[in-house]
Enzyme design. Structure first.
Site, short mmCIF file in Angstrom:
data_model
loop_
_atom_site.label_atom_id
_atom_site.label_comp_id
_atom_site.label_asym_id
_atom_site.label_seq_id
_atom_site.Cartn_x
_atom_site.Cartn_y
_atom_site.Cartn_z
N LYS A 158 5.90 23.02 -15.20
CA LYS A 158 5.39 21.99 -15.09
C LYS A 158 5.24 21.92 -13.82
O LYS A 158 4.43 21.15 -12.94
CB LYS A 158 6.49 20.96 -14.81
CG LYS A 158 5.82 19.38 -14.97
CD LYS A 158 5.80 17.68 -15.51
CE LYS A 158 5.36 16.56 -15.56
NZ LYS A 158 5.18 15.44 -15.63
N ARG B 280 -3.64 20.43 -15.60
CA ARG B 280 -2.72 18.92 -16.33
C ARG B 280 -2.80 19.52 -17.60
O ARG B 280 -2.01 18.51 -17.92
CB ARG B 280 -2.10 18.57 -15.51
CG ARG B 280 -1.67 17.61 -15.24
CD ARG B 280 -0.74 16.27 -14.17
NE ARG B 280 0.14 16.17 -14.38
CZ ARG B 280 1.05 15.14 -13.12
NH1 ARG B 280 0.15 15.68 -12.12
NH2 ARG B 280 2.15 14.80 -13.58
N GLU C 220 -4.84 15.94 -13.06
CA GLU C 220 -5.79 16.35 -14.52
C GLU C 220 -6.35 16.06 -14.62
O GLU C 220 -7.31 15.11 -14.76
CB GLU C 220 -4.80 15.29 -14.89
CG GLU C 220 -4.98 15.76 -16.53
CD GLU C 220 -3.67 14.78 -17.55
OE1 GLU C 220 -2.71 14.16 -17.01
OE2 GLU C 220 -4.60 14.38 -18.85
N HIS D 28 0.73 9.16 -28.87
CA HIS D 28 0.58 8.33 -28.33
C HIS D 28 0.17 7.22 -29.63
O HIS D 28 0.74 5.36 -29.30
CB HIS D 28 -0.85 7.74 -27.73
CG HIS D 28 0.10 8.32 -25.79
ND1 HIS D 28 -1.03 8.79 -24.72
CD2 HIS D 28 1.41 8.52 -25.24
CE1 HIS D 28 0.28 9.47 -24.01
NE2 HIS D 28 1.01 9.80 -23.96
N HIS E 2 9.83 8.60 -27.70
CA HIS E 2 8.07 9.15 -26.95
C HIS E 2 8.37 10.44 -27.26
O HIS E 2 7.78 11.36 -28.12
CB HIS E 2 8.34 9.02 -25.74
CG HIS E 2 7.26 10.04 -24.80
ND1 HIS E 2 5.81 9.85 -24.83
CD2 HIS E 2 7.05 11.12 -24.33
CE1 HIS E 2 5.20 10.74 -24.54
NE2 HIS E 2 5.66 11.21 -23.91
N ARG F 29 0.78 -0.92 0.25
CA ARG F 29 0.09 -0.21 -0.27
C ARG F 29 1.01 1.51 0.02
O ARG F 29 0.59 2.31 0.31
CB ARG F 29 -0.93 0.66 1.22
CG ARG F 29 -1.64 -1.18 0.89
CD ARG F 29 -3.25 -0.91 2.33
NE ARG F 29 -4.74 -2.14 1.39
CZ ARG F 29 -4.63 -2.81 2.27
NH1 ARG F 29 -4.07 -3.72 3.35
NH2 ARG F 29 -5.16 -4.17 2.39
N ASN G 24 -0.10 17.53 -22.13
CA ASN G 24 -0.47 16.61 -23.14
C ASN G 24 -0.31 17.11 -24.20
O ASN G 24 -0.39 16.73 -25.13
CB ASN G 24 -1.90 16.23 -22.09
CG ASN G 24 -1.90 15.05 -21.08
OD1 ASN G 24 -0.92 14.71 -21.18
ND2 ASN G 24 -2.81 14.94 -20.84
N GLU H 247 10.34 17.40 -25.04
CA GLU H 247 9.35 17.91 -23.61
C GLU H 247 10.02 19.41 -23.16
O GLU H 247 8.87 20.21 -22.55
CB GLU H 247 9.52 16.98 -22.95
CG GLU H 247 8.44 15.32 -22.87
CD GLU H 247 7.20 15.38 -23.00
OE1 GLU H 247 6.94 16.54 -22.81
OE2 GLU H 247 6.63 14.86 -23.63
N HIS I 43 0.62 14.61 -27.59
CA HIS I 43 0.50 13.26 -26.61
C HIS I 43 -0.34 12.51 -27.55
O HIS I 43 -0.54 11.17 -27.24
CB HIS I 43 0.77 13.41 -25.34
CG HIS I 43 1.88 13.90 -24.85
ND1 HIS I 43 2.57 15.58 -25.29
CD2 HIS I 43 2.72 12.98 -24.00
CE1 HIS I 43 3.69 14.99 -24.50
NE2 HIS I 43 3.78 14.10 -23.72
N LYS J 40 3.17 10.98 -11.93
CA LYS J 40 2.40 10.14 -12.74
C LYS J 40 3.84 8.99 -12.51
O LYS J 40 4.51 9.17 -13.23
CB LYS J 40 1.72 10.58 -13.93
CG LYS J 40 0.75 11.77 -14.08
CD LYS J 40 0.63 11.59 -15.35
CE LYS J 40 -0.19 12.59 -16.28
NZ LYS J 40 -0.56 13.30 -17.38
N1 GLY Z 1 3.57 14.31 -18.58
C1 GLY Z 1 2.29 14.70 -18.48
C2 GLY Z 1 2.14 15.32 -17.24
O1 GLY Z 1 3.32 14.56 -16.38
O2 GLY Z 1 1.18 15.55 -16.64
#
Ligand code: GLY
Length: 377
Positions: free
Chosen positions: A249, A263, A259, A274, A284, A143, A267, A207, A270, A165
């Site tokens: 960020k 947030r 998100e 993807h 990526h 946990r 993306n 990025e 992105h 994330k």
């Molecule tokens: N890589 C996008 C984020 O961390 O929200």
């Protein structure tokens, strides 16, 4: 030593497999190392410290007393094995193909074998893939264990390892199983970028361009003026770029850790990236580069961004030697996107720009997106 498909273990360092880092790209990076800067990301659950310019060699100073285990990959072991603190090491595979539930399974077996308990601190040392997997393993094992990262690629320093994330891919879906859980610290050691494959190093700039394009005009201009020096790993320039990208960020994550709105801007590019990653072997960052050009053109097509903005984005990405177009049948891309529809419903959030340095999200129905993509072909 068995370097199996997923994970294996080297017990306590130094080990025979280690060797000194190559120094060919180091340039004057020593100064970079002497000027550590800290950015605190404050969320409800904790303060995550991003240590830009800190060294791998100082890692032990950030660990609580007691047990720890390292999760890393073969490449890090090869170059930096001698510099790792003396804890058991779990070695996972490299590349997107290793970001799976099977790898997690192997890691959990090793954690059990080495009797990891609630007091064990997990250290992920590597790029985005290692940090994603290690962070998720730590977040769910018993946990949740405490964890921190040493982030070793540009892409991971400016994006993947920062912001909490983590997770793995599932079936054809990227990052489908995961959690939001902040690392206690992220060491961004500029010296470690020197042993990066040049293609991977360049991919990290996608990025950086993203961060600038969505929220910081002056960083965008700085990149336009300094891309060659950045590619040459000029210490002060690289430091500023990593610092500014993390700052952007951090500000976004502090406003919207989970998100639900703000947030989503991270993306940018992105949604398409993807799909591109599903269809090609692109890294990526490379797929994000192509995805951003798609998104910028879409923004222009819908009347938000002027043509000059699109050209500036394409040119900057090209200057970082990143791909800006895709040699793929557009039908294939559209079909792959339609398959993703299963998990998105009839509409998708697409991040767009109305100028360089300002992004917003729009919900676009797949049908309309399809028409736009056909138009852009
Ligand atoms: N890589 C996008 C984020 O961390 O929200």
């Amino acid at each position: 030593m068995d370097m199996g498909l997923w994970a294996t273990t080297c017990i306590l360092y130094p080990a025979a497999c280690s060797m000194q880092p190559e120094t060919s790209n180091l340039k004057s990076i020593a100064n970079y190392l002497n000027s550590m800067k800290t950015i605190d990301i404050k969320t409800d659950s904790k303060v995550s410290k991003i240590l830009i310019g800190e060294k791998l060699q100082n890692l032990a100073g950030y660990l609580p007393p007691g047990k720890a285990m390292i999760i890393t990959d073969e490449n890090i072991l090869k170059y930096y094995g001698d510099a790792l603190p003396a804890f058991p090491v779990i070695v996972m595979g490299q590349g997107e193909k290793s970001k799976t539930l099977e790898t997690l399974h192997e890691i959990f077996d090793m954690l059990l074998k080495y009797e990891a308990d609630r007091s064990t601190f997990i250290i992920g040392i590597g790029g985005g893939i290692v940090c994603d997997v290690a962070g998720f393993a730590a977040s769910v094992y018993m946990r949740g264990l405490r964890f921190g990262f040493v982030s070793t690629t540009l892409l991971s320093q400016v994006d993947a390892s920062v912001g909490g994330k983590n997770g793995v891919n599932f079936r054809r879906y990227k990052n489908m199983i995961g959690a939001f859980s902040q690392p206690e610290f992220v060491i961004c050691d500029g010296k470690m970028l020197a042993t990066l494959d040049p293609v991977e190093f360049r991919a990290g700039f996608a990025e950086v361009v993203k961060a600038a394009a969505i929220s910081n005009t002056s960083l965008f201009e700085y990149l336009e003026n300094n891309h060659e020096a950045a590619l040459e790993m000029e210490d002060a320039i690289l430091e500023k770029i990593v610092y500014e990208s993390v700052r952007i960020k951090a500000g976004i994550v502090e406003k919207d850790e989970k998100e639900t709105g703000e947030r989503r801007k991270l993306n940018f590019g992105h949604t398409f990236a993807h799909t591109i990653e599903n269809l090609t072997d692109m890294l990526h960052g490379e797929a994000v580069s192509v995805g951003m050009v798609f998104a910028a053109r879409l923004s222009e097509r819908l009347g938000f961004l002027d043509g000059k903005g699109v050209i500036r984005i394409e040119e900057l990405l090209r200057n970082f030697r990143l791909p800006v177009a895709l040699n793929l049948d557009a039908d294939k891309v559209i079909n792959a996107m339609k398959k993703d529809k299963k998990r998105e419903g009839d509409a998708i959030h697409v991040v767009m720009l109305d100028r360089i340095g300002h992004a917003f999200t729009r919900e676009i129905e797949y049908k309309q997106l399809e028409e736009l993509l056909y138009d852009l072909r």
